[in-house]
Design a protein around this motif. Structure first.
Motif, PDB file in Angstrom:
ATOM      1  N   VAL A  19     -11.290  -0.111   1.724  1.00  0.00           N
ATOM      2  CA  VAL A  19      -9.932  -0.610   1.536  1.00  0.00           C
ATOM      3  C   VAL A  19      -9.915  -2.138   1.655  1.00  0.00           C
ATOM      4  O   VAL A  19      -9.108  -2.805   1.018  1.00  0.00           O
TER       5      VAL A  19
ATOM      6  N   LEU B 210      -9.787  -4.305  -1.455  1.00  0.00           N
ATOM      7  CA  LEU B 210      -8.542  -4.434  -2.215  1.00  0.00           C
ATOM      8  C   LEU B 210      -7.801  -5.706  -1.812  1.00  0.00           C
ATOM      9  O   LEU B 210      -8.001  -6.224  -0.715  1.00  0.00           O
TER      10      LEU B 210
ATOM     11  N   LEU C 132      -2.143  -4.569  -0.859  1.00  0.00           N
ATOM     12  CA  LEU C 132      -2.325  -3.170  -1.216  1.00  0.00           C
ATOM     13  C   LEU C 132      -3.080  -2.355  -0.164  1.00  0.00           C
ATOM     14  O   LEU C 132      -3.093  -1.128  -0.227  1.00  0.00           O
TER      15      LEU C 132
ATOM     16  N   ALA D 291      -2.590   1.644   0.222  1.00  0.00           N
ATOM     17  CA  ALA D 291      -3.665   2.441  -0.378  1.00  0.00           C
ATOM     18  C   ALA D 291      -4.291   3.371   0.657  1.00  0.00           C
ATOM     19  O   ALA D 291      -4.555   4.545   0.373  1.00  0.00           O
TER      20      ALA D 291
END
Length: 73
Positions: A52, A55, A59, A63
């Motif tokens: 993650v 990203l 986000l 996410a």
């Protein structure tokens, strides 16, 4: 609960092989099982955080929540 009952609960039901263990062995196995599960969860959480983290920052939280909900803490 006893260590044997806790171990059966962790394993999802009775396992015939547990009858061969002493109370001390059942307690040791329960401890190892819980330690392994905690290590697995920590490793998975770290891997997801790295994924993650690739990203864009706006986000990341969304996410992670969409993909995993509250399962990873």
């Amino acid at each position: 609960m006893t260590a044997r009952a806790d171990l059966e609960h962790e394993l999802g039901g009775p396992v015939a092989a547990l009858d061969q263990l002493s109370d001390t062995e059942a307690a040791d196995l329960l401890s190892m099982f819980r330690d392994a599960r905690a290590a697995e969860t920590a490793g998975l959480t770290a891997a997801v955080d790295r994924l993650v983290g690739a990203l864009p920052w706006p986000l990341r939280t969304a996410a992670k929540k969409v993909m995993f909900g509250n399962r990873l803490g």
